[in-house]
Enzyme design. Structure first.
Site, short mmCIF file in Angstrom:
data_model
loop_
_atom_site.label_atom_id
_atom_site.label_comp_id
_atom_site.label_asym_id
_atom_site.label_seq_id
_atom_site.Cartn_x
_atom_site.Cartn_y
_atom_site.Cartn_z
N GLU A 1 0.32 5.79 -7.46
CA GLU A 1 -0.39 6.99 -7.06
C GLU A 1 0.00 7.42 -5.65
O GLU A 1 0.29 6.59 -4.79
CB GLU A 1 -1.90 6.76 -7.15
CG GLU A 1 -2.33 6.66 -8.61
CD GLU A 1 -3.83 6.44 -8.82
OE1 GLU A 1 -4.31 6.85 -9.87
OE2 GLU A 1 -4.49 5.87 -7.95
N CYS B 1 -0.26 10.02 1.71
CA CYS B 1 -0.50 8.58 1.60
C CYS B 1 0.38 8.05 0.48
O CYS B 1 0.22 8.43 -0.68
CB CYS B 1 -1.98 8.37 1.31
SG CYS B 1 -2.43 6.65 1.09
N CYS C 1 -0.44 -5.01 -5.89
CA CYS C 1 -0.28 -5.73 -4.62
C CYS C 1 -0.42 -7.21 -4.92
O CYS C 1 -1.27 -7.60 -5.72
CB CYS C 1 -1.36 -5.29 -3.63
SG CYS C 1 -1.20 -6.05 -2.00
N CYS D 1 -7.22 -8.97 -1.52
CA CYS D 1 -8.38 -8.63 -0.69
C CYS D 1 -9.56 -8.31 -1.62
O CYS D 1 -9.41 -7.53 -2.56
CB CYS D 1 -8.06 -7.45 0.22
SG CYS D 1 -6.62 -7.77 1.27
N CYS E 1 -10.74 -4.62 -2.43
CA CYS E 1 -9.72 -3.60 -2.73
C CYS E 1 -9.41 -3.54 -4.23
O CYS E 1 -9.10 -4.56 -4.84
CB CYS E 1 -8.46 -3.90 -1.92
SG CYS E 1 -7.08 -2.83 -2.33
N HIS F 1 -10.98 -5.66 9.59
CA HIS F 1 -12.12 -5.81 8.67
C HIS F 1 -13.12 -6.93 8.95
O HIS F 1 -14.14 -7.01 8.27
CB HIS F 1 -11.65 -5.96 7.22
CG HIS F 1 -10.79 -4.84 6.72
ND1 HIS F 1 -10.97 -3.54 7.10
CD2 HIS F 1 -9.74 -4.84 5.86
CE1 HIS F 1 -10.06 -2.79 6.49
NE2 HIS F 1 -9.30 -3.54 5.74
N ASN G 1 -15.22 2.40 -0.01
CA ASN G 1 -15.13 3.22 -1.21
C ASN G 1 -15.40 2.35 -2.42
O ASN G 1 -14.60 1.48 -2.75
CB ASN G 1 -13.75 3.85 -1.32
CG ASN G 1 -13.52 4.86 -0.21
OD1 ASN G 1 -14.33 5.75 0.00
ND2 ASN G 1 -12.42 4.70 0.52
N CYS H 1 -8.90 5.66 -0.14
CA CYS H 1 -8.24 4.40 0.20
C CYS H 1 -8.82 3.24 -0.59
O CYS H 1 -10.03 3.08 -0.67
CB CYS H 1 -8.49 4.08 1.67
SG CYS H 1 -7.10 4.39 2.70
N1 SAH Z 1 -1.88 -3.17 2.00
C1 SAH Z 1 -2.02 -2.44 3.19
C2 SAH Z 1 -2.05 -0.94 3.01
C3 SAH Z 1 -2.80 -0.36 1.85
S1 SAH Z 1 -4.53 -0.33 1.89
C4 SAH Z 1 -3.23 -2.90 3.93
O1 SAH Z 1 -4.03 -3.63 3.37
O2 SAH Z 1 -3.37 -2.55 5.10
C5 SAH Z 1 -5.00 0.92 3.08
C6 SAH Z 1 -6.36 0.64 3.75
O3 SAH Z 1 -7.44 0.81 2.83
C7 SAH Z 1 -6.47 -0.78 4.25
O4 SAH Z 1 -7.06 -0.82 5.52
C8 SAH Z 1 -7.37 -1.40 3.23
O5 SAH Z 1 -7.97 -2.56 3.72
C9 SAH Z 1 -8.33 -0.29 2.96
N2 SAH Z 1 -9.09 -0.43 1.72
C10 SAH Z 1 -8.76 -1.10 0.60
N3 SAH Z 1 -9.74 -0.99 -0.33
C11 SAH Z 1 -10.71 -0.23 0.22
C12 SAH Z 1 -11.95 0.27 -0.26
N4 SAH Z 1 -12.37 0.02 -1.49
N5 SAH Z 1 -12.68 1.04 0.56
C13 SAH Z 1 -12.23 1.35 1.81
N6 SAH Z 1 -11.06 0.93 2.30
C14 SAH Z 1 -10.30 0.14 1.52
FE1 SF4 Z 2 -3.13 -5.34 -0.95
FE2 SF4 Z 2 -5.41 -3.98 -1.08
FE3 SF4 Z 2 -5.24 -6.12 0.50
FE4 SF4 Z 2 -3.90 -3.88 1.16
S1 SF4 Z 2 -6.14 -4.12 1.03
S2 SF4 Z 2 -3.13 -5.98 1.19
S3 SF4 Z 2 -3.37 -3.10 -0.89
S4 SF4 Z 2 -5.08 -6.11 -1.76
#
Ligand code: SAH
Ligand code: SF4
Length: 392
Positions: free
Chosen positions: A115, A128, A135, A139, A142, A250, A325, A368
């Site tokens: 996406e 974006c 991935c 996390c 996420c 975070h 989110n 995000c």
């Molecule tokens: N993998 C990279 C970049 C992609 S995620 C990283 O983790 O930095 C982009 C941002 O969105 C990151 O800061 C991630 O922690 C945040 N993110 C992921 N899931 C989210 C969610 N459900 N709500 C808000 N932010 C989120």
């Molecule tokens: Fe991967 Fe999501 Fe963690 Fe970013 S926040 S490193 S996309 S699992």
């Protein structure tokens, strides 16, 4: 999630066909394109100039048809068309939010999908983009991290997302005209699917193409790479890409960060902060963005805010607070607006910009951390259906 949950999940081995037939010029560095031209018989002395010409057609004017490259001889155009293609990911679907945010689902080789999101703002617009299908990291907050299917995108598939968006925004300048100063697509963030620093070379090559002054021409100051904290690659990013850096911080204790961002078990907060201290100088960038997702009762207390300030002391920083989110089945809740405001206030009073990220494109799940490919969703739902019907 237990503290000893895996840092990464298994990568499904996706059989990749060795590309048969013509090579794609999109994503090649200038040096690689030069070699490719020489390999088809272009005299070495001419190769650099030919690269320059082709490069401009592809990246400055958005031309994908060799026969339209009118400053090349007809014979040479035919040779190019025989040996190469100019291909970008194919748009499968497009959604437009009530707030103007656009989300595309694009298909890459092998039938995988990623996406891409465009967020229009006053006088600018941010794209974006994704660096991986899914991935490998896990996390816990996420949505992308729950996706099993993983593969690295090629440099062409990464810069191809930018080209696709320029197509859709109709933003290629007319041949021979200068690029407009005010651009619809003025910034890139590597905040889509995937961990960009686990796909370093392809991300670097793609961003070099996006920055090239004879092409898409985005300044390195308008490109932000977000990482979960792959410490050894952060120094390389400063040296070899030089873009802006955002870090998914975070949490303010290793105990909590281990749970939220499990890569913290490999490189903890102290190690991460160490490398971040040198980033602005080496990359000649102004400040680092600390991303901080606000999770109700997990990382959002006043104590967290004070600890955060202490930790980042001395690092030129901006703290980007991201209201969580929520996604179906997520194990966390978004902090209340009052809590987010109080946290932001503490950080702001300590002298740091602490903007709260406005959720954009919520109605189309474009925010995000919500990105997940449709193929994966289908796969899941089919499995769920199978479970419901007792099949399986
Ligand atoms: N993998 C990279 C970049 C992609 S995620 C990283 O983790 O930095 C982009 C941002 O969105 C990151 O800061 C991630 O922690 C945040 N993110 C992921 N899931 C989210 C969610 N459900 N709500 C808000 N932010 C989120
Ligand atoms: Fe991967 Fe999501 Fe963690 Fe970013 S926040 S490193 S996309 S699992």
């Amino acid at each position: 999630m237990s503290a000893d949950a895996p840092i990464t999940q298994d990568v499904m081995t996706i059989p990749r066909k060795v590309p048969a037939g013509p090579a794609n010029l999109v994503g090649m560095t200038r040096a690689a394109m030069r070699d490719a031209l020489i390999a088809i018989g272009t005299p070495e002395k001419q190769a650099k100039m030919r690269v320059g010409q082709i490069w401009q057609w592809i990246y400055q004017w958005g031309v994908r048809d060799f026969y339209a490259m009118t400053n090349l001889s007809k014979a040479f155009r035919a040779e190019l068309a025989e040996a190469f293609v100019i291909e970008i990911p194919e748009v499968v679907s497009k959604q437009v939010s009530t707030d103007g945010t656009r989300k595309w689902l694009v298909r890459i080789a092998g039938g995988h999908e990623v996406e891409v999101v465009y967020i229009p703002e006053e006088g600018r617009g941010t794209l974006c983009i994704s660096s991986q299908v899914g991935c490998t990291l896990t996390c816990s907050f996420c949505h992308t991290g729950t996706q099993k299917l993983v593969r690295n995108l090629t440099a062409g598939e990464i810069v191809g997302q930018v080209m696709m968006a320029r197509d859709d925004l109709d933003e290629w300048p007319e041949h021979g005209k200068r690029t407009e100063d005010a651009r619809l697509l003025s910034n890139i963030v590597l905040m889509g699917m995937g961990e960009p620093l686990y796909n370093f070379e392809n991300v670097r090559d793609a961003m070099k193409i996006a920055m090239d002054p004879e092409g898409i021409q985005l300044s390195r100051r308008r490109i932000t790479l977000s990482t979960s904290g792959v410490v050894p690659e952060i120094a390389r990013t400063a040296e070899e890409i030089g873009c802006q850096l955002a870090v998914s911080f975070h949490a303010t204790t290793d105990e909590v960060r281990n749970k939220l961002v499990p890569i913290n078990k490999r490189w903890n907060i102290a190690e991460l902060l160490d490398v971040l201290r040198t980033y602005p100088k080496v990359s000649n960038s102004e400040r680092i963005t600390f991303e901080y997702v606000m999770l109700d009762g997990v990382n959002d207390s006043d104590e967290d805010a004070y600890r955060l300030i202490e930790l980042i002391r001395g690092i030129p920083a901006k703290i980007n607070l991201i209201p969580f989110n929520e996604w179906p089945g997520a194990p966390y809740k978004r902090s209340s607006n009052n809590r987010i405001r109080a946290f932001s206030e503490i950080v702001y009073k300590a002298g740091y910009a602490s903007p709260v990220r406005k959720p954009r494109g919520e109605d189309i799940m474009a925010a995000c951390g919500q990105l997940k490919s449709a193929t994966e969703r289908e796969r899941k739902s089919r499995r769920e259906i199978a479970a419901e019907t007792g099949l399986n």
